[in-house]
Design a protein around this motif. Structure first.
Motif, PDB file in Angstrom:
ATOM      1  N   LEU A 325     -15.083  72.391   1.055  1.00 12.29           N
ATOM      2  CA  LEU A 325     -15.411  71.937  -0.287  1.00 12.29           C
ATOM      3  C   LEU A 325     -16.363  70.745  -0.240  1.00 12.29           C
ATOM      4  CD1 LEU A 325     -11.920  72.166  -2.039  1.00 12.29           C
ATOM      5  CD2 LEU A 325     -13.723  73.897  -1.906  1.00 12.29           C
ATOM      6  N   GLY A 326     -17.156  70.612  -1.317  1.00 19.13           N
ATOM      7  CA  GLY A 326     -18.129  69.537  -1.388  1.00 19.13           C
ATOM      8  C   GLY A 326     -17.566  68.281  -2.027  1.00 19.13           C
ATOM      9  N   SER A 327     -18.333  67.199  -1.946  1.00 15.48           N
ATOM     10  CA  SER A 327     -17.936  65.922  -2.528  1.00 15.48           C
ATOM     11  C   SER A 327     -17.906  66.024  -4.051  1.00 15.48           C
ATOM     12  CB  SER A 327     -18.931  64.835  -2.109  1.00 15.48           C
ATOM     13  OG  SER A 327     -18.728  63.650  -2.862  1.00 15.48           O
ATOM     14  N   THR A 328     -16.895  65.427  -4.649  1.00 10.61           N
ATOM     15  CA  THR A 328     -16.776  65.381  -6.111  1.00 10.61           C
ATOM     16  C   THR A 328     -17.173  64.019  -6.667  1.00 10.61           C
ATOM     17  OG1 THR A 328     -14.431  64.834  -5.856  1.00 10.61           O
ATOM     18  CG2 THR A 328     -14.983  67.150  -6.198  1.00 10.61           C
ATOM     19  N   ARG A 329     -17.835  63.205  -5.869  1.00 13.25           N
ATOM     20  CA  ARG A 329     -18.233  61.867  -6.300  1.00 13.25           C
ATOM     21  C   ARG A 329     -19.246  61.935  -7.437  1.00 13.25           C
ATOM     22  NH1 ARG A 329     -22.497  58.934  -4.860  1.00 13.25           N
ATOM     23  NH2 ARG A 329     -22.979  60.339  -3.111  1.00 13.25           N
ATOM     24  N   ALA A 330     -19.100  61.054  -8.414  1.00 17.56           N
ATOM     25  CA  ALA A 330     -20.062  60.969  -9.512  1.00 17.56           C
ATOM     26  C   ALA A 330     -21.360  60.339  -9.005  1.00 17.56           C
ATOM     27  CB  ALA A 330     -19.486  60.148 -10.654  1.00 17.56           C
ATOM     28  N   ARG A 331     -22.494  60.845  -9.502  1.00 16.22           N
ATOM     29  CA  ARG A 331     -23.799  60.321  -9.094  1.00 16.22           C
ATOM     30  C   ARG A 331     -24.156  59.017  -9.815  1.00 16.22           C
ATOM     31  NH1 ARG A 331     -26.963  63.843  -6.232  1.00 16.22           N
ATOM     32  NH2 ARG A 331     -26.305  66.031  -6.173  1.00 16.22           N
ATOM     33  N   GLU A 332     -23.667  58.872 -11.053  1.00 20.95           N
ATOM     34  CA  GLU A 332     -23.984  57.707 -11.868  1.00 20.95           C
ATOM     35  C   GLU A 332     -22.681  57.117 -12.416  1.00 20.95           C
ATOM     36  OE1 GLU A 332     -26.997  56.467 -12.487  1.00 20.95           O
ATOM     37  OE2 GLU A 332     -28.432  58.084 -12.095  1.00 20.95           O
ATOM     38  N   ARG A 333     -22.791  55.932 -12.997  1.00 23.67           N
ATOM     39  CA  ARG A 333     -21.594  55.300 -13.561  1.00 23.67           C
ATOM     40  C   ARG A 333     -21.008  56.170 -14.670  1.00 23.67           C
ATOM     41  NH1 ARG A 333     -21.226  49.419 -16.692  1.00 23.67           N
ATOM     42  NH2 ARG A 333     -18.948  49.488 -17.028  1.00 23.67           N
ATOM     43  N   TRP A 334     -21.870  56.690 -15.560  1.00 19.47           N
ATOM     44  CA  TRP A 334     -21.412  57.515 -16.679  1.00 19.47           C
ATOM     45  C   TRP A 334     -22.265  58.779 -16.774  1.00 19.47           C
ATOM     46  CZ3 TRP A 334     -17.067  55.640 -18.560  1.00 19.47           C
ATOM     47  CH2 TRP A 334     -16.863  54.261 -18.648  1.00 19.47           C
ATOM     48  N   THR A 335     -21.629  59.873 -17.157  1.00 20.21           N
ATOM     49  CA  THR A 335     -22.350  61.069 -17.582  1.00 20.21           C
ATOM     50  C   THR A 335     -21.721  61.546 -18.882  1.00 20.21           C
ATOM     51  OG1 THR A 335     -22.970  61.766 -15.345  1.00 20.21           O
ATOM     52  CG2 THR A 335     -22.965  63.464 -17.054  1.00 20.21           C
ATOM     53  N   VAL A 336     -22.560  61.876 -19.855  1.00 19.55           N
ATOM     54  CA  VAL A 336     -22.104  62.420 -21.130  1.00 19.55           C
ATOM     55  C   VAL A 336     -22.625  63.848 -21.248  1.00 19.55           C
ATOM     56  CG1 VAL A 336     -22.225  62.250 -23.650  1.00 19.55           C
ATOM     57  CG2 VAL A 336     -21.988  60.175 -22.252  1.00 19.55           C
ATOM     58  N   MET A 337     -21.725  64.766 -21.540  1.00 21.05           N
ATOM     59  CA  MET A 337     -22.091  66.145 -21.829  1.00 21.05           C
ATOM     60  C   MET A 337     -21.909  66.411 -23.308  1.00 21.05           C
ATOM     61  SD  MET A 337     -21.093  69.453 -22.648  1.00 21.05           S
ATOM     62  CE  MET A 337     -19.320  69.539 -22.423  1.00 21.05           C
ATOM     63  N   GLY A 338     -22.916  66.970 -23.946  1.00 13.82           N
ATOM     64  CA  GLY A 338     -22.808  67.355 -25.337  1.00 13.82           C
ATOM     65  C   GLY A 338     -22.983  68.850 -25.487  1.00 13.82           C
ATOM     66  N   ASN A 339     -22.060  69.503 -26.181  1.00 11.10           N
ATOM     67  CA  ASN A 339     -22.190  70.938 -26.424  1.00 11.10           C
ATOM     68  C   ASN A 339     -23.170  71.185 -27.560  1.00 11.10           C
ATOM     69  OD1 ASN A 339     -20.733  72.590 -24.651  1.00 11.10           O
ATOM     70  ND2 ASN A 339     -18.798  72.029 -25.594  1.00 11.10           N
TER      71      ASN A 339
END
Length: 407
Positions: A325-339
């Motif tokens: 399995l690959g790393s699940t580390r976040a790339r940035e402090r925050w990510t927002v997803m909008g549908n």
């Protein structure tokens, strides 16, 4: 059907039952991993069929269609959880590996099975009851108080198959369907079987909704992403904040541990989403209750495409193939997803171009679906250090694509 079993170079063929947007978003990481995808699509114009060359058309409820498709694959997985157990059993009987297994998948297909098992494991859940009659519902309502939440055990999604009821009269049609189950009674609105009765749950006074995404491989390796906050509008997830802002670290740890434990105890292979209610305990400390399980890539994990080292779609492929399995580390402090929901403007291309020019750092993912009001047609991801700014940018893009705003 032209897809060979095992592609050149010894790389495997992964079959996905269902041609929706989840299958579509699995295509890019499959290319990177050298994996060949084949999709059993609902139609030639299905979302995944537009981008995956091997997309034979078939019915996911047909043993013949699914088995014929599966025989050309090394492993089969799912775009949705609505494939009947007898169809999955037939695929296994044909000697094709299915991930997640039907025994694990049943806990995402049947909410009564899920509630019983999680309760046995001591996982925090809302107070619940199995309802097969009006008197059952009345007794539960008297015990936990009205209103309460009533669910069809199978077939519900995005708020469908769920009702808030203030008394038995609010559920008269569903209760009638349960009583008629001996004659194959169903709920005509949702098509969910009523044969096993209904799931009743106490109304939960929650602070917010959270989700934990976990992946597990057949050899037992597991990985978990940061706990996220999901924002619901009319029963549909419209925004995901990763990680969940101001989340108590101890609560985040306990929720993640529970997700990993559930995956292990149920024998899950692939990605699983655990949807949670954040609540307060008797001492006013933050705690949680498990609401739902989904055994596939999930809306709450779309942020991982751009915001995580390993996306949920790549991780799902790694897991079902038993790759590390690959790393699940976040790339940035925050990510927002909008549908992105459909509106009254079916032509999106000019709008899309305008938003790309307006916000070059934003990532757009459209699903190739016909635009209908309220239908999920895509999502946007935006990452950085200023959460309020990210939310505002994501909301503007979603509203502009929907036609709620025009500038």
């Amino acid at each position: 059907m032209t897809t060979p079993r095992t592609a050149p170079g010894g790389f495997p063929v992964v079959g996905i039952i269902g041609g929706g947007q989840l299958a579509r978003m699995t295509a890019p990481p499959a290319v990177g991993l050298g994996v060949t995808l084949s999709v059993l699509a609902e139609s030639e114009s299905a979302s995944a069929a537009q981008v995956i060359p091997s997309s034979p058309v078939g019915d996911h409820t047909s043993v013949e269609d699914v088995v014929e498709f599966a025989r050309r694959c090394d492993v089969v997985t799912f775009d949705h959880e609505h494939v009947p157990p007898e169809v999955i059993a037939a695929v296994q009987a044909a000697g094709v590996r299915v991930e997640p297994s039907p025994e694990a998948l049943l806990h995402a297909q049947d909410k009564l099975v899920m509630r019983r098992r999680l309760t046995e494991l001591g996982i925090p859940c809302p107070d619940w009851a199995h309802v097969t009659s009006r008197s059952d519902l009345e007794a539960f309502g008297e015990r936990v108080g009205w209103p309460l939440v009533l669910k069809t055990p199978r077939g519900g999604y995005d708020g469908k198959g769920v009702r808030v009821v203030t008394g038995p009269d609010d559920a008269r049609d569903w209760l009638d369907a349960v009583e008629a189950a001996g004659a194959g009674g169903t709920d005509s609105e949702h098509g969910a079987t009523m044969a096993d009765g209904l799931l009743a749950e106490a109304m939960v006074g929650f602070t917010r909704e959270l989700a934990v995404l976990v992946a597990r491989s057949p050899s037992g390796q597991a990985a978990v992403w940061p706990v996220v906050e999901t924002v619901q509008t009319d029963g549909i997830c419209t925004e995901v904040l990763a990680p969940a802002p101001d989340l108590d670290p101890e609560l985040a740890s306990r929720a993640s541990e529970s997700a990993l434990r559930i995956a292990g105890e149920l024998g899950v292979t692939g990605v699983m989403a655990v949807e949670l209610f954040e609540t307060r305990d008797g001492d006013d400390r933050p705690t949680y209750l498990v609401n739902e399980l989904a055994m596939r890539p999930h809306n709450s994990g779309h942020w991982t495409i751009d915001g995580s080292v390993t996306s949920q779609f790549e991780q799902h492929l790694r897991a079902v193939l038993d790759l590390p399995l690959g790393s699940t580390r976040a790339r940035e402090r925050w990510t927002v997803m909008g549908n992105v929901l459909g509106g009254d403007y079916p032509e999106l291309y000019a709008t899309y171009r305008h938003l790309m020019a307006r916000d070059p750092a934003m990532k757009f993912h459209l699903y190739g679906k016909d635009v209908r009001p309220g239908r999920k047609i895509g999502h946007v991801d935006v990452s950085g250090d200023d959460l309020d700014d990210l939310r505002a940018r994501a909301r503007h893009a979603c509203d502009y694509l929907q036609g709620v705003i025009t500038e």
